[in-house]
Enzyme design. Structure first.
Site, PDB file in Angstrom:
ATOM      1  N   GLY A 235       9.394  -4.475  -8.301  1.00 37.89           N
ATOM      2  CA  GLY A 235      10.287  -3.369  -8.657  1.00 37.89           C
ATOM      3  C   GLY A 235      11.734  -3.684  -8.333  1.00 37.89           C
TER       4      GLY A 235
ATOM      5  N   HIS B 160       4.680   1.975  -8.010  1.00 36.89           N
ATOM      6  CA  HIS B 160       3.702   0.878  -7.954  1.00 36.89           C
ATOM      7  C   HIS B 160       2.794   0.899  -9.188  1.00 36.89           C
ATOM      8  CE1 HIS B 160       4.248   1.425  -3.420  1.00 36.89           C
ATOM      9  NE2 HIS B 160       4.566   0.158  -3.605  1.00 36.89           N
TER      10      HIS B 160
ATOM     11  N   GLY C  72       0.803  -1.208   0.000  1.00 34.09           N
ATOM     12  CA  GLY C  72       0.000   0.000   0.000  1.00 34.09           C
ATOM     13  C   GLY C  72       0.839   1.263   0.000  1.00 34.09           C
TER      14      GLY C  72
ATOM     15  N   ASP D  96      13.870  -2.943  -4.748  1.00 36.19           N
ATOM     16  CA  ASP D  96      14.164  -4.036  -3.816  1.00 36.19           C
ATOM     17  C   ASP D  96      14.805  -5.174  -4.629  1.00 36.19           C
ATOM     18  OD1 ASP D  96      12.806  -3.140  -1.196  1.00 36.19           O
ATOM     19  OD2 ASP D  96      11.252  -2.820  -2.696  1.00 36.19           O
TER      20      ASP D  96
END
Length: 282
Positions: free
Chosen positions: A149, A37, A31, A152
């Site tokens: 993504g 995102h 979130g 990370d």
């Protein structure tokens, strides 16, 4: 836009999609969505018939209770942002009980040593928590493709290893880092920074870019020392680590090998908020 809070209801809905031979894309998130995102969702929408986005702040991957408590939870705002992309996105926003039932604990995973590097060294048990939640979400959603993504990057490599070890039939797609105009990697944690600190945090990316240039002519050890010295001159930052590592094994580069691809990885605190970033060194 359909928002599911129970895995049973979501699974029933998805079973009809699977029966119709449609492909499912999956974007797992915690979130507090940002453009990074949304870029994952955009790619997933292009490549699949249906896209599921999970929003779940997973307690088992936090080794810092304060960090878990302060992690932003903004479901209504997140849904509003997703609606600007597509009303067809399916959202899975469970509570802890729906995921873990009566056993809030991590499974143990062996990622062939990937879990012992960088983030794993500094956040004990973190990747057991990541593996636990990702595996459970894959079981619930049964996606054809899942999108992560590259911010990370270590997590991305670990999820690929998880899929390999358990022979899961999902393709893992790594997507580029999205950055703020200053160069700061987009992160939900950025929202906790003061405007002044957010401006100063552009220094993280500047240091990575400088390291990339230094690495052309200098050794990994020299490049690392220069980066570490740069942070010592900035009292606003507390550097946790800067490492140049092999992209596949995540092992620290001891001596350059032209057959390998290296990446610079960094973790740093500013205003007691931990930020990570990385950059390819080629």
């Amino acid at each position: 836009m359909l928002v599911f809070t129970q895995k049973k209801v979501l699974s029933l809905h998805l079973s009809n999609i699977i029966e119709a031979n449609k492909t499912i894309g999956f974007v797992p998130t915690m979130g507090a969505l940002h453009q990074g995102h949304l870029s994952l969702m955009e790619q997933a929408l292009k490549e699949n018939d249906i896209v599921v986005v999970s929003i779940f702040v997973n307690p088992t991957q936090f080794n810092n209770t304060e960090d878990l408590e302060k992690y932003p939870r903004t479901l209504d705002a997140d849904v509003a942002k997703m609606k600007t992309l597509s009303e067809t996105l399916l959202v899975y926003a469970p509570d802890v009980d729906d995921i873990y039932e009566e056993k809030l604990a991590s499974e143990s995973f062996d990622y062939d040593g990937l879990e012992l590097k960088m983030e794993g060294k500094h956040r004990l048990g973190h990747f057991d928590g990541v593996g636990t939640i990702v595996k459970r979400l894959f079981e619930i959603i049964t996606p054809n493709k899942a999108y992560f993504g590259e911010k990370d990057f270590q997590q991305l490599q670990i999820v690929k290893k998880l899929v390999e070890k358990f022979q899961l039939s999902v393709q893992i797609i790594g997507c580029p880092i999205f950055r703020e105009p200053s160069g700061l990697a987009m992160s939900s944690r950025n929202e906790r920074l003061s405007p002044e600190a957010r401006k100063k945090a552009s220094f993280i990316y500047e240091t990575l870019q400088e390291a990339k240039q230094n690495f052309i002519t200098k050794s990994a050890q020299e490049t690392t020392k220069i980066a570490e010295k740069a942070f010592k001159k900035h009292p606003d930052f507390k550097l946790e680590y800067f490492e140049i590592a092999d992209e596949k094994t995540l092992s620290i580069c001891q001596k350059k090998d032209n057959s390998k691809k290296y990446r610079g990885f960094i973790a740093v605190f500013i205003e007691n908020i931990r930020l990570i970033d990385n950059i390819p060194m080629y």
